[in-house]
Design a protein around this motif. Structure first.
Motif, PDB file in Angstrom:
ATOM      1  N   GLY A  84      -2.910  -8.676  -2.128  1.00  0.00           N
ATOM      2  CA  GLY A  84      -1.831  -8.824  -3.096  1.00  0.00           C
ATOM      3  C   GLY A  84      -0.503  -9.238  -2.493  1.00  0.00           C
ATOM      4  N   ASP A  85      -0.474  -9.435  -1.211  1.00  0.00           N
ATOM      5  CA  ASP A  85       0.739  -9.947  -0.587  1.00  0.00           C
ATOM      6  C   ASP A  85       0.322 -11.088   0.331  1.00  0.00           C
ATOM      7  N   ASN A  86       1.261 -11.770   0.868  1.00  0.00           N
ATOM      8  CA  ASN A  86       0.941 -12.916   1.714  1.00  0.00           C
ATOM      9  C   ASN A  86       1.213 -12.567   3.176  1.00  0.00           C
ATOM     10  N   HIS A  87       0.622 -11.460   3.638  1.00  0.00           N
ATOM     11  CA  HIS A  87       0.850 -11.092   5.036  1.00  0.00           C
ATOM     12  C   HIS A  87      -0.080 -11.888   5.946  1.00  0.00           C
ATOM     13  N   HIS A  88       0.253 -11.874   7.209  1.00  0.00           N
ATOM     14  CA  HIS A  88      -0.484 -12.629   8.210  1.00  0.00           C
ATOM     15  C   HIS A  88      -1.017 -11.655   9.257  1.00  0.00           C
TER      16      HIS A  88
END
Length: 150
Positions: A84-88
């Motif tokens: 649900g987030d755009n983490h790497h």
């Protein structure tokens, strides 16, 4: 915590089953693990759950968006429950350890491609590579007693 997992499953119209709850719990407690590790974690508490059941659960949870599958180059697929987030991710070249790296808050520059070729971009996958602190410390040669006296 189990009630949270049950609510997550129901929210995506998946039946609540012991294997699904066990996989979600394993990934919540152990992010970035491979399939074999998930199987070991699930079977520690539920020894009758088959390998195929865990594979099926991972597929269903990934398709439903409750689990994220990542596969850094040269590594086995790994799973995490942070979605649900755009983490790497940052990956250690030496031991393979993986850690989350948050994307920029607000406008996400990683979603602005220099040429989008007409695509509507909604996610970027960035993998940072390096050497983790433990492997870096192990690679530093220690002074020996003979060199200290010189």
């Amino acid at each position: 915590m189990t009630s949270d997992f049950e609510a997550q499953l129901r929210a995506v119209s998946l039946r609540v089953t012991r294997p699904r709850l066990a996989v979600l719990a394993a990934l919540h407690d152990h992010p970035h693990v491979d399939t074999e590790t998930v199987i070991e974690l699930v079977r520690a508490d539920h020894p009758t759950v088959s390998h195929q059941a865990v594979y099926d659960v991972l597929r269903a949870l990934t398709e439903a968006g409750l689990v994220r599958r990542i596969q850094p180059a040269g590594a086995n697929a790994r799973y995490e429950s942070r979605v649900g987030d755009n983490h790497h991710h940052v990956v250690c070249r030496s031991c393979g350890a993986i850690a989350d790296v948050d994307c920029t808050v607000g406008h996400a520059p990683c979603l602005t491609a220099s040429d989008d070729h007409g695509f509507v971009i909604d996610q970027a996958e960035v993998v940072f590579w390096g050497v983790c602190p433990d492997c870096s410390a192990a690679a530093v040669p220690h002074e020996t007693a003979s060199s200290e006296g010189k």
